[in-house]
Design an enzyme around this catalytic site. Structure first.
Site, PDB file in Angstrom:
ATOM      1  N   LYS A 139      16.877  14.649  44.538  1.00  0.00           N
ATOM      2  CA  LYS A 139      16.749  15.452  43.316  1.00  0.00           C
ATOM      3  C   LYS A 139      17.460  16.796  43.495  1.00  0.00           C
ATOM      4  O   LYS A 139      17.239  17.486  44.495  1.00  0.00           O
ATOM      5  CB  LYS A 139      15.261  15.661  43.021  1.00  0.00           C
ATOM      6  CG  LYS A 139      15.002  16.379  41.734  1.00  0.00           C
ATOM      7  CD  LYS A 139      13.501  16.539  41.498  1.00  0.00           C
ATOM      8  CE  LYS A 139      13.288  17.441  40.293  1.00  0.00           C
ATOM      9  NZ  LYS A 139      11.891  17.837  40.151  1.00  0.00           N
ATOM     10  N   ASN A 187      21.705   7.849  25.905  1.00  0.00           N
ATOM     11  CA  ASN A 187      21.669   8.141  24.464  1.00  0.00           C
ATOM     12  C   ASN A 187      20.438   7.462  23.868  1.00  0.00           C
ATOM     13  O   ASN A 187      19.687   6.796  24.580  1.00  0.00           O
ATOM     14  CB  ASN A 187      22.969   7.686  23.793  1.00  0.00           C
ATOM     15  CG  ASN A 187      23.177   6.193  23.952  1.00  0.00           C
ATOM     16  OD1 ASN A 187      22.453   5.400  23.376  1.00  0.00           O
ATOM     17  ND2 ASN A 187      24.154   5.816  24.769  1.00  0.00           N
ATOM     18  N   ASP A 195      30.667   6.518  27.790  1.00  0.00           N
ATOM     19  CA  ASP A 195      32.098   6.506  28.090  1.00  0.00           C
ATOM     20  C   ASP A 195      32.374   7.099  29.475  1.00  0.00           C
ATOM     21  O   ASP A 195      33.352   6.746  30.124  1.00  0.00           O
ATOM     22  CB  ASP A 195      32.861   7.306  27.022  1.00  0.00           C
ATOM     23  CG  ASP A 195      32.883   6.560  25.703  1.00  0.00           C
ATOM     24  OD1 ASP A 195      33.038   5.325  25.729  1.00  0.00           O
ATOM     25  OD2 ASP A 195      32.704   7.200  24.647  1.00  0.00           O
ATOM     26  N   LYS A 216      41.126  -1.543  20.708  1.00  0.00           N
ATOM     27  CA  LYS A 216      40.488  -2.546  21.559  1.00  0.00           C
ATOM     28  C   LYS A 216      41.032  -3.949  21.292  1.00  0.00           C
ATOM     29  O   LYS A 216      40.600  -4.923  21.920  1.00  0.00           O
ATOM     30  CB  LYS A 216      38.962  -2.505  21.355  1.00  0.00           C
ATOM     31  CG  LYS A 216      38.322  -1.219  21.920  1.00  0.00           C
ATOM     32  CD  LYS A 216      36.873  -1.063  21.474  1.00  0.00           C
ATOM     33  CE  LYS A 216      36.347   0.342  21.683  1.00  0.00           C
ATOM     34  NZ  LYS A 216      35.796   0.590  23.014  1.00  0.00           N
ATOM     35  N   PRO A 260      34.539   1.784  32.649  1.00  0.00           N
ATOM     36  CA  PRO A 260      35.415   0.737  32.101  1.00  0.00           C
ATOM     37  C   PRO A 260      35.051   0.464  30.649  1.00  0.00           C
ATOM     38  O   PRO A 260      33.880   0.553  30.268  1.00  0.00           O
ATOM     39  CB  PRO A 260      35.121  -0.486  32.970  1.00  0.00           C
ATOM     40  CG  PRO A 260      33.901  -0.178  33.752  1.00  0.00           C
ATOM     41  CD  PRO A 260      33.692   1.300  33.736  1.00  0.00           C
ATOM     42  N   ASP A 261      36.047   0.123  29.841  1.00  0.00           N
ATOM     43  CA  ASP A 261      35.779  -0.258  28.447  1.00  0.00           C
ATOM     44  C   ASP A 261      35.518  -1.767  28.437  1.00  0.00           C
ATOM     45  O   ASP A 261      36.447  -2.582  28.521  1.00  0.00           O
ATOM     46  CB  ASP A 261      36.975   0.105  27.551  1.00  0.00           C
ATOM     47  CG  ASP A 261      36.647  -0.100  26.081  1.00  0.00           C
ATOM     48  OD1 ASP A 261      35.942  -1.085  25.756  1.00  0.00           O
ATOM     49  OD2 ASP A 261      37.080   0.724  25.258  1.00  0.00           O
ATOM     50  N   ILE A 262      34.258  -2.112  28.353  1.00  0.00           N
ATOM     51  CA  ILE A 262      33.844  -3.518  28.504  1.00  0.00           C
ATOM     52  C   ILE A 262      34.465  -4.388  27.402  1.00  0.00           C
ATOM     53  O   ILE A 262      35.054  -5.442  27.671  1.00  0.00           O
ATOM     54  CB  ILE A 262      32.301  -3.626  28.452  1.00  0.00           C
ATOM     55  CG1 ILE A 262      31.662  -2.737  29.534  1.00  0.00           C
ATOM     56  CG2 ILE A 262      31.850  -5.071  28.617  1.00  0.00           C
ATOM     57  CD1 ILE A 262      30.166  -2.521  29.376  1.00  0.00           C
ATOM     58  N   PHE A 272      31.137  -2.684  17.636  1.00  0.00           N
ATOM     59  CA  PHE A 272      30.344  -1.824  16.759  1.00  0.00           C
ATOM     60  C   PHE A 272      30.872  -0.405  16.909  1.00  0.00           C
ATOM     61  O   PHE A 272      31.385  -0.035  17.967  1.00  0.00           O
ATOM     62  CB  PHE A 272      28.858  -1.868  17.143  1.00  0.00           C
ATOM     63  CG  PHE A 272      28.073  -2.871  16.342  1.00  0.00           C
ATOM     64  CD1 PHE A 272      28.225  -4.230  16.572  1.00  0.00           C
ATOM     65  CD2 PHE A 272      27.194  -2.470  15.346  1.00  0.00           C
ATOM     66  CE1 PHE A 272      27.521  -5.162  15.824  1.00  0.00           C
ATOM     67  CE2 PHE A 272      26.478  -3.392  14.604  1.00  0.00           C
ATOM     68  CZ  PHE A 272      26.639  -4.734  14.841  1.00  0.00           C
ATOM     69  N   LYS A 309      39.285   2.298  16.563  1.00  0.00           N
ATOM     70  CA  LYS A 309      38.668   1.617  17.715  1.00  0.00           C
ATOM     71  C   LYS A 309      39.028   0.133  17.691  1.00  0.00           C
ATOM     72  O   LYS A 309      39.318  -0.466  18.724  1.00  0.00           O
ATOM     73  CB  LYS A 309      37.134   1.751  17.661  1.00  0.00           C
ATOM     74  CG  LYS A 309      36.615   3.113  18.095  1.00  0.00           C
ATOM     75  CD  LYS A 309      35.085   3.134  18.045  1.00  0.00           C
ATOM     76  CE  LYS A 309      34.584   4.562  18.121  1.00  0.00           C
ATOM     77  NZ  LYS A 309      33.135   4.690  18.014  1.00  0.00           N
TER      78      LYS A 309
HETATM   79  O1  PMT Z   1      20.140   0.321  19.211  1.00  0.00           O
HETATM   80  P1  PMT Z   1      19.878   0.869  17.825  1.00  0.00           P
HETATM   81  O2  PMT Z   1      18.942   2.050  17.850  1.00  0.00           O
HETATM   82  O3  PMT Z   1      19.425  -0.218  16.865  1.00  0.00           O
HETATM   83  O4  PMT Z   1      21.269   1.437  17.280  1.00  0.00           O
HETATM   84  C1  PMT Z   1      22.341   0.568  17.106  1.00  0.00           C
HETATM   85  C2  PMT Z   1      23.683   1.243  17.373  1.00  0.00           C
HETATM   86  C3  PMT Z   1      23.881   2.399  16.432  1.00  0.00           C
HETATM   87  C4  PMT Z   1      23.745   1.738  18.829  1.00  0.00           C
HETATM   88  C5  PMT Z   1      24.773   0.143  17.143  1.00  0.00           C
HETATM   89  O5  PMT Z   1      24.688  -0.309  15.814  1.00  0.00           O
HETATM   90  C6  PMT Z   1      26.177   0.666  17.399  1.00  0.00           C
HETATM   91  O6  PMT Z   1      26.845   1.160  16.500  1.00  0.00           O
HETATM   92  N1  PMT Z   1      26.680   0.533  18.656  1.00  0.00           N
HETATM   93  C7  PMT Z   1      27.996   1.023  19.048  1.00  0.00           C
HETATM   94  C8  PMT Z   1      27.920   2.477  19.394  1.00  0.00           C
HETATM   95  C9  PMT Z   1      29.301   3.133  19.542  1.00  0.00           C
HETATM   96  O7  PMT Z   1      29.721   3.865  18.715  1.00  0.00           O
HETATM   97  O8  PMT Z   1      29.974   2.762  20.530  1.00  0.00           O
HETATM   98  P2  PMT Z   1      31.441   3.324  20.953  1.00  0.00           P
HETATM   99  O9  PMT Z   1      32.167   3.947  19.870  1.00  0.00           O
HETATM  100  O10 PMT Z   1      31.238   4.096  22.168  1.00  0.00           O
HETATM  101  O11 PMT Z   1      32.124   1.961  21.317  1.00  0.00           O
HETATM  102  C10 PMT Z   1      32.793   1.116  20.400  1.00  0.00           C
HETATM  103  C11 PMT Z   1      32.609  -0.300  20.878  1.00  0.00           C
HETATM  104  O12 PMT Z   1      33.088  -0.467  22.215  1.00  0.00           O
HETATM  105  C12 PMT Z   1      31.174  -0.772  20.901  1.00  0.00           C
HETATM  106  O13 PMT Z   1      31.183  -2.114  20.523  1.00  0.00           O
HETATM  107  C13 PMT Z   1      30.767  -0.608  22.355  1.00  0.00           C
HETATM  108  O14 PMT Z   1      29.738  -1.510  22.736  1.00  0.00           O
HETATM  109  C14 PMT Z   1      32.063  -0.892  23.085  1.00  0.00           C
HETATM  110  N2  PMT Z   1      32.220  -0.149  24.357  1.00  0.00           N
HETATM  111  C15 PMT Z   1      32.292   1.203  24.360  1.00  0.00           C
HETATM  112  C16 PMT Z   1      32.486   1.873  25.543  1.00  0.00           C
HETATM  113  C17 PMT Z   1      32.592   1.152  26.743  1.00  0.00           C
HETATM  114  N3  PMT Z   1      32.755   1.761  27.908  1.00  0.00           N
HETATM  115  N4  PMT Z   1      32.501  -0.182  26.710  1.00  0.00           N
HETATM  116  C18 PMT Z   1      32.331  -0.846  25.545  1.00  0.00           C
HETATM  117  O15 PMT Z   1      32.242  -2.074  25.524  1.00  0.00           O
END
Ligand code: PMT
Length: 396
Positions: free
Chosen positions: A288, A209, A278, A341, A305-307, A323, A337
């Site tokens: 390739k 992404n 995810d 979590k 895994p969801d870290i 975030f 979320k």
């Molecule tokens: O890097 P930039 O360009 O400055 O942009 C910043 C950002 C928009 C990426 C940042 O501010 C942000 O919002 N990051 C979270 C992106 C997101 O929506 O993640 P998520 O919804 O997939 O996950 C929610 C939370 O779980 C996050 O804290 C993520 O780090 C965590 N997660 C998600 C999936 C996973 N497998 N493991 C995780 O730990």
């Protein structure tokens, strides 16, 4: 303008790095500081006072015995009026003077007479830096509460390569800005993730992404400024590492997971800023993938895994902050979320113009509801978040 209103007394001592002090004055002024330059006699052999006068807009002091100074007390007044005294470059000789409390010229005298904090950026030849006498002197200064900035390693004016170069002017300014931040996380260990992950499809392609890492790196810097010991696990990004931070580069979500789980149990705070994929392809092709001209390849995805959730589920977890980036329904999705979590705080950002900007609009979500922060540069928001995290830690 992160040094607006700050009065910096800048001491320049004799060394080839004195030319970098001219750029330093320019950058300090650009950040809103007022700069009063004081030079040793040796420094004037490398750069003239006129250069510093032109850049700082103030007369430069070089002599203890200037008759034009009212009551002839420049040594007291200059350090009384300053919020910080910065010596850059600091020669080996001057470091030795400082360590021993000598006061035989204007700069050493006002340093001894100061009541403000002292920051020193050493600059000298490798042998002088590694000499046990210099190392003893530096240890003495550290013991006296002096902040030592650098030195850096690299090419030296004498032709040698190694430690002893003065750190760059930009780095000194960043260190000074950090120095003035409240140390709300002093002694705390903070781990965070940043950037995207990259899930390989074959050796040259993958799913990723557009996260730039800027938000995560801003948070890492703000945490370090606040006094925390920071470990940053980041996916593939091209952000420079803030000084003093331990950076662990990873590519995939699985690697990010492994790196985080190695450190998480010993942390006080964990912040998941990374946009972690995810899902990943169940297998990555060894070579390739070629077009066969018939059909598009099917890629089977499996869940990563969801870290964040795993860290939050540790027996004694660090304070966990998540975030959430959404294109709509931010409050609803972010709170879902947070609850799923099992974390106390999630920071929501509505992605209207894509990732990667220098500014952001954040809303904090916790069990009591939501708190929008005023749109601002990512570093400023990061500093506000550190204050919030410090309060949460206090009330834990
Ligand atoms: O890097 P930039 O360009 O400055 O942009 C910043 C950002 C928009 C990426 C940042 O501010 C942000 O919002 N990051 C979270 C992106 C997101 O929506 O993640 P998520 O919804 O997939 O996950 C929610 C939370 O779980 C996050 O804290 C993520 O780090 C965590 N997660 C998600 C999936 C996973 N497998 N493991 C995780 O730990």
């Amino acid at each position: 303008m992160e040094l607006t209103g700050k009065r910096i007394a800048l001491g320049v001592t004799g060394g080839i790095a004195a030319y970098k002090a001219a750029e330093l004055v320019r950058l300090l002024i650009k950040q809103g500081a007022t700069v009063q330059v004081v030079m040793t006699d040796a420094a004037t052999h490398f750069v003239t006072p006129v250069t510093f006068q032109a850049l700082s807009g103030k007369p430069v002091f070089t002599d203890l015995w200037t008759p034009c100074v009212a009551n002839n007390m420049a040594h007291i007044d200059l350090s009384r009026e300053a919020d910080a005294l910065l010596i850059a470059p600091a020669s080996a000789d001057f470091v030795a003077k400082l360590a021993n409390g000598l006061a035989d010229d204007l700069l050493s005298t006002l340093t001894l007479a100061r009541s403000c904090p002292l920051l020193v950026a050493p600059a000298m030849n490798l042998q002088m830096w590694t000499n046990p006498a210099t190392q003893r002197n530096i240890a003495t200064l550290l013991g006296d509460g002096v902040a030592i900035l650098g030195p850096a390693s690299g090419d030296q004016a004498c032709g040698e390569i190694g430690l002893g170069r003065m750190i760059e002017a930009e780095e000194i300014v960043a260190d000074l800005i950090a120095f003035f931040q409240p140390k709300v996380l002093a002694g705390k260990k903070l781990l965070l993730t940043a950037g995207p992950t990259f899930e390989a499809i074959d050796p040259v392609r993958g799913i990723t992404n557009l996260s730039s890492g800027k938000m995560g790196f801003a948070l890492a810097r703000a945490a370090q400024e606040a006094g925390a010991q920071v470990t940053l696990v980041c996916g593939p990004v091209s952000q420079p590492t803030p000084r003093g931070i331990t950076r662990i580069d990873v590519i995939s979500a699985l690697e990010m997971h492994a790196a985080v789980m190695r450190h998480a149990a010993t942390q006080d705070v964990f912040i998941g800023v990374a946009a972690v994929a995810d899902y990943r392809p169940s297998t990555a092709a060894e070579h390739k993938i070629k077009k066969d001209g018939q059909s598009a390849p099917a890629i089977e995805l499996i869940q990563n895994p969801d870290i964040l959730a795993e860290v939050a589920a540790l027996p004694t977890p660090p304070l966990c902050v998540g975030f959430a980036a959404e294109t709509r329904n931010l409050a609803e999705y972010a709170q879902k979320k947070r609850i799923a979590k099992k974390i106390p705080l999630i920071v929501g950002n509505l992605i209207e113009h894509g990732f990667g900007g220098d500014d952001n609009t954040l809303i904090l979500f916790d069990e009591n509801g939501q708190l929008p922060l005023t749109p601002a540069p990512k570093l400023e928001l990061a500093r506000q978040l550190m204050a919030r995290i410090a309060t949460l830690l206090e009330n834990r």
